[in-house]
Design a protein around this motif. Sequence first.
Motif, short mmCIF file in Angstrom:
data_model
loop_
_atom_site.label_atom_id
_atom_site.label_comp_id
_atom_site.label_asym_id
_atom_site.label_seq_id
_atom_site.Cartn_x
_atom_site.Cartn_y
_atom_site.Cartn_z
N MET A 48 1.15 -0.93 -0.39
CA MET A 48 -0.08 0.16 0.35
C MET A 48 0.85 1.31 -0.18
SD MET A 48 -3.23 -0.53 0.12
CE MET A 48 -3.54 0.56 -0.11
N THR A 49 0.09 2.36 -0.44
CA THR A 49 1.42 3.32 -0.69
C THR A 49 -0.36 4.44 -0.84
OG1 THR A 49 1.52 3.62 -3.41
CG2 THR A 49 3.27 2.95 -2.07
N ALA A 50 0.36 5.61 -0.06
CA ALA A 50 -0.86 6.99 -0.41
C ALA A 50 0.43 7.84 -1.14
CB ALA A 50 -1.36 7.42 1.17
N PHE A 51 -0.67 8.98 -1.41
CA PHE A 51 -0.32 10.28 -1.69
C PHE A 51 -1.06 11.62 -1.24
CE2 PHE A 51 1.13 6.63 -5.14
CZ PHE A 51 2.81 6.87 -4.94
N LEU A 52 -0.07 12.59 -1.01
CA LEU A 52 -1.00 13.61 -1.18
C LEU A 52 -0.25 14.45 -1.92
CD1 LEU A 52 -3.66 15.06 1.09
CD2 LEU A 52 -0.65 15.61 2.62
N ASP A 53 -1.20 15.01 -2.87
CA ASP A 53 -0.73 16.18 -3.58
C ASP A 53 0.32 15.48 -4.60
OD1 ASP A 53 -2.57 17.90 -3.77
OD2 ASP A 53 -1.31 19.42 -2.43
N ARG A 54 0.37 14.39 -4.78
CA ARG A 54 1.19 13.34 -5.48
C ARG A 54 2.20 12.76 -4.98
NH1 ARG A 54 0.16 14.42 -12.00
NH2 ARG A 54 -2.15 14.90 -11.64
N ALA A 55 2.12 13.14 -3.69
CA ALA A 55 3.96 13.18 -3.13
C ALA A 55 3.55 11.86 -1.71
CB ALA A 55 3.99 14.39 -2.29
N PRO A 56 4.34 10.68 -1.75
CA PRO A 56 3.77 9.74 -1.28
C PRO A 56 4.18 10.61 0.51
CG PRO A 56 6.02 10.10 -1.96
CD PRO A 56 6.12 10.36 -2.64
N VAL A 57 3.25 9.60 1.36
CA VAL A 57 2.51 9.96 2.58
C VAL A 57 2.97 8.71 3.44
CG1 VAL A 57 1.26 12.13 2.56
CG2 VAL A 57 0.73 10.03 2.44
N GLU A 58 3.32 8.99 4.12
CA GLU A 58 3.35 7.22 5.33
C GLU A 58 1.87 6.90 5.37
OE1 GLU A 58 5.34 5.36 9.86
OE2 GLU A 58 4.85 8.13 9.12
N VAL A 59 1.73 5.10 5.19
CA VAL A 59 1.02 4.49 5.27
C VAL A 59 1.27 3.16 6.70
CG1 VAL A 59 -0.64 2.73 4.80
CG2 VAL A 59 0.43 3.87 2.99
N LEU A 60 0.60 4.25 8.17
CA LEU A 60 0.82 3.06 9.51
C LEU A 60 -0.02 1.82 8.67
CD1 LEU A 60 -0.29 5.81 11.40
CD2 LEU A 60 1.75 5.23 10.84
N SER A 61 -1.20 1.48 9.20
CA SER A 61 -1.68 0.34 8.57
C SER A 61 -2.56 0.33 7.02
CB SER A 61 -2.17 -0.03 10.04
OG SER A 61 -3.37 0.58 9.87
N ALA A 62 -2.97 -0.75 7.01
CA ALA A 62 -4.27 -1.21 5.82
C ALA A 62 -4.55 -3.04 6.44
CB ALA A 62 -3.42 -1.16 4.76
N THR A 63 -6.00 -2.69 7.28
CA THR A 63 -6.72 -4.18 7.04
C THR A 63 -7.99 -4.31 6.55
OG1 THR A 63 -7.34 -3.22 9.64
CG2 THR A 63 -4.95 -3.67 9.40
N LEU A 64 -8.45 -5.11 7.36
CA LEU A 64 -10.01 -5.47 7.21
C LEU A 64 -10.69 -4.07 7.91
CD1 LEU A 64 -10.64 -8.75 6.33
CD2 LEU A 64 -11.01 -7.21 4.57
N ALA A 65 -11.95 -3.05 7.87
CA ALA A 65 -12.42 -2.67 8.30
C ALA A 65 -12.68 -3.70 10.20
CB ALA A 65 -13.20 -1.77 8.20
N PRO A 66 -12.44 -3.72 11.24
CA PRO A 66 -12.99 -3.84 12.77
C PRO A 66 -14.52 -4.66 12.71
CG PRO A 66 -11.18 -2.80 13.67
CD PRO A 66 -11.66 -2.58 12.01
N GLY A 67 -14.88 -5.83 12.72
CA GLY A 67 -15.95 -5.93 13.05
C GLY A 67 -17.36 -5.82 11.54
N TYR A 68 -16.73 -5.48 10.20
CA TYR A 68 -17.44 -5.25 9.10
C TYR A 68 -16.88 -5.75 7.84
CZ TYR A 68 -20.42 -2.00 11.37
OH TYR A 68 -20.47 -1.51 12.42
N VAL A 69 -17.93 -6.21 6.88
CA VAL A 69 -17.76 -7.19 5.84
C VAL A 69 -17.33 -6.83 4.70
CG1 VAL A 69 -18.48 -9.71 4.40
CG2 VAL A 69 -19.30 -9.09 6.97
#
Length: 640
Positions: free
Chosen positions: A581-602
């Motif tokens: 996973m990567t994330a971009f703010l105004d096309r500049a990469p920003v730190e991704v802390l976590s990427a998971t299934l949403a707790p309690g949801y499908v």
Amino acid sequence: MDTLMCHSATNERYRSAIVAVFFLAALTANAQTATDPARPNWRRIGSAAMDLALASPATGPVARVWFSADGGRLYALTASGRTFESADLETWSPSANPPQPPGPPAAGSGLSPVPGARLYPQDSRRAYALAAHLYRSDDAGRSWTNLTAFGDASVIGAGQRDLAVSPRDADLLIVANDYGVWRSADGGLSWSGLNQFLPNLTVRRIVATPQGLAGTRVLAEGAGLLEFQPGGDNDWRPMTDEQLSQQLLREATQRRAASEQLGAEITALGGLGEIRYAGSSDGRIWISTDSAQTWRGPRPASGVPVENFYVDAQQPRIALAVLGGKGAAHVLRTINTGVSWDDLTANLPDSAVHAVAVDRPSGTAYVATDGGLFFASIDLDRSSPATGWTLISGSLPAAIVTDVKLDPGGNQLYAALEGYGVFATGAPHRLQQLRLVNAADFSTRPAAPGSLMSVLGARITSASAGDLRFPVLDASETESQIQVPFEAAAAASLSLALESAGRRFTFGVPVQNVSPAIFVDRNGSPMLLDSDSGLMFDARNTARSGSRIQILTTGLGKVQPDWPTGMAAPILQPPAVRATMTAFLDRAPVEVLSATLAPGYVGLYLVEIRLPSIVNAGPAELYLAADGQESNRVRIQLEP
């Protein structure tokens, strides 16, 4: 690292509750159509006011303001001729029997502050004068104070038209101008607007519906291009879009050129490729088959203006024309490039029709009229008799509908009401034709293992593709949510069979390993949360440098450890996304802390990022990528 950077079960449950609220908002925002297509549930897009950097939000021109004799009510006569009243100097309602306004003030004498100012004497010493600004004199006109100037501009906008002073309070001043109604409670020392709830914003055209970073865009009389920005406040803002401005300029230039060429006032143009249609102010219609080089016709005059055309994108020989005025046909159809025109007015009221929008796959036409918003099934392939029109104004205010527009996917219907702004609903024809879209942004992007999809138009009882079962997570008469199995493999297309009320429907569904999408509401505002406060980001709660943001998404693919399809993710330590996973703010990469299934949801995923320690103030573009596959772009408001 624990999901969402939480370090206790209590915090995890708190975050899960936040996701619950957010998820419901994401899905219910899309289910706007009532079971009865004739009674859709309308929602308002923004307000009837504009943010023009004045003392308060502004609206359209107001010609006169005056108080009742006892000072208990304020009246405002808009430039369009409608009168509204207010008893609390905040909310407004149409005035059924307003008292006559006082006569116009006299032009100023030699004691006025500027030549031509209109004088409003109050007593032997105090007087007001209205010109480009409002002035006050407390010495019988020997000296004057400018009450509205800020530099060379006016804090309440230009075009001062009238002044009213309360009979109850000599310091309560009301000014009407080209930007609405303005109040001072201290004799003109400070000003605020009374425009937030005054229905006086005249939207003539819905230029574009929300898409990507762009919000709803309209053309308003006297104000030009305005935008309701996703994630912003409730007011419309002026916008600059060079490409859009050039398009509008080309349209105006083409109308002038056609008017000169045809010797008539051309009020509407339409067409594609070499086939063009031109309609005049007296109802004549010309057709060109060589890109407006030459014209044939016209259809005989009807005495009322042609206001708008719909031209089929694939077969421009097929077109609809709508006409204003009274005593004539209001909806015409041609299937032979204007050789003949069929009258489809049928049971429409005898009032002007201003615009038409068509969903070609379902054969549904929507028309904006002086008498409300109507829809009907239209045969665009054969010269069949007219069908009946159904009024779908429902909960909309009683006002002239100046424009109607469908979003590119034909899922949302937008209507502009004179004075009241823009409203939207799920398009009623969705109940007549099933559609399969991404649940996050209603796009037709490919599916991914584990992702959520929405079926529009029916209650789904089962969904499968061969041996793969797609769980039905939620279902109503107008919309259902299904999950793509985690076991689904990337394929050019899966044949998805849906069961609804004893009927079977089949869709081809392309599947990729990942197909990320950020949830947005129907106005284009993204589903983003402040990780610390749990509040949704908007114009009142902007993201700050260094803050952590939770992003509600779908389509991030398989997880580790594997998780069963159709089962809610655990509250503690939910499975992590396998994709990079990567994330971009105004096309500049920003730190991704976590990427998971949403707790309690499908079928939902939660991605948490950290903003840089230094950010620029204002709107910024945010998007995600999973294994290089990019999501939709969304807008977030930032503060340093």
